[in-house]
Design a protein around this motif. Structure first.
Motif, short mmCIF file in Angstrom:
data_model
loop_
_atom_site.label_atom_id
_atom_site.label_comp_id
_atom_site.label_asym_id
_atom_site.label_seq_id
_atom_site.Cartn_x
_atom_site.Cartn_y
_atom_site.Cartn_z
N UNK A 1 0.84 -1.20 0.00
CA UNK A 1 0.00 0.00 0.00
C UNK A 1 0.88 1.25 0.00
N UNK A 2 1.94 1.23 0.79
CA UNK A 2 2.87 2.36 0.84
C UNK A 2 3.48 2.61 -0.53
N UNK B 1 1.60 6.87 -6.56
CA UNK B 1 0.48 7.71 -6.98
C UNK B 1 0.73 9.19 -6.67
N UNK B 2 1.35 9.47 -5.53
CA UNK B 2 1.69 10.85 -5.18
C UNK B 2 2.67 11.41 -6.21
N UNK B 3 3.68 10.63 -6.54
CA UNK B 3 4.67 11.06 -7.53
C UNK B 3 3.99 11.32 -8.87
N UNK C 1 1.87 14.60 -8.69
CA UNK C 1 2.71 15.80 -8.71
C UNK C 1 3.35 16.01 -10.08
N UNK C 2 3.86 14.93 -10.67
CA UNK C 2 4.47 15.05 -12.00
C UNK C 2 3.44 15.51 -13.03
N UNK C 3 2.22 14.99 -12.94
CA UNK C 3 1.18 15.38 -13.89
C UNK C 3 0.82 16.85 -13.77
N UNK C 4 0.65 17.32 -12.55
CA UNK C 4 0.34 18.73 -12.34
C UNK C 4 1.49 19.61 -12.84
#
Length: 187
Positions: A139-140, A146-148, A151-154
């Protein structure tokens, strides 16, 4: 008496100049002479400290990655909105994002850049894993990835279309995409 030069400081100065040059000209178009011009040295000086352009570019990627990791380590206790500091919300961060994305685009065709890029992502994923209040390693790993990705997408959208992705829109997207991933698990 000859002038004593701190090798590490000079390499740092040259990689900072390379960041400026890449932001100005792009990764593929940047030349050692561009870096030398920005650093205020000769091309020979750049060649003295770096064997070739590829070595300078890899060290520049490592410098950008270290800057990002250092910002992360200096955040203190992580709150859901903490990672907004990585978004290209300021001109300086926009420049770093342009450089970062230039490397992302070049990595698939360069084994050395790809290796440096993967190592950075492993480091950042480990840092994100430390802030996630989860016990299941899978899960971690998924949440950190998913966080990466968010952030990369934004950041990508903001660099490619800054007029459509001003700070307010970036922060709103962050709140919708990243903050839910930062919430601690229920106990």
């Amino acid at each position: 008496m000859p002038k004593i030069v701190d090798r590490d400081a000079k390499c740092e100065e040259l990689t900072r100049a390379a960041i400026e040059a890449i932001a100005e000209r792009g990764l593929e178009s940047v030349k050692l002479s561009d870096v030398a011009r920005i650093a205020g040295v000769t091309t020979g000086t750049v060649g003295y400290y770096f064997r070739d352009k590829e070595e300078l570019l890899i060290e520049t990627l490592n410098t950008v990655a270290r800057d990002i990791l250092e910002r992360m380590r200096n955040l203190g206790p992580i709150k859901p909105d903490s990672l907004q500091v990585y978004l290209p919300l300021t001109p300086k961060l926009m420049k770093q994002w342009k450089v970062w994305l230039a490397y992302a685009g070049a990595s698939p065709s360069s084994p050395k850049l790809s290796k440096a890029y993967r190592e950075f992502y492993a480091d950042i994923e480990a840092l994100y894993a430390d802030i996630l209040d989860e016990t299941d390693p899978e899960i971690v790993r998924v949440k950190a990835g998913n966080i990466i990705a968010a952030l990369d997408g934004i950041g990508l959208c903001a660099v490619l279309q800054p007029q459509l992705w001003p700070a307010e829109r970036q922060i709103n997207a962050y709140k919708e995409l990243v903050e839910p991933l930062m919430k601690t698990k229920s106990r």
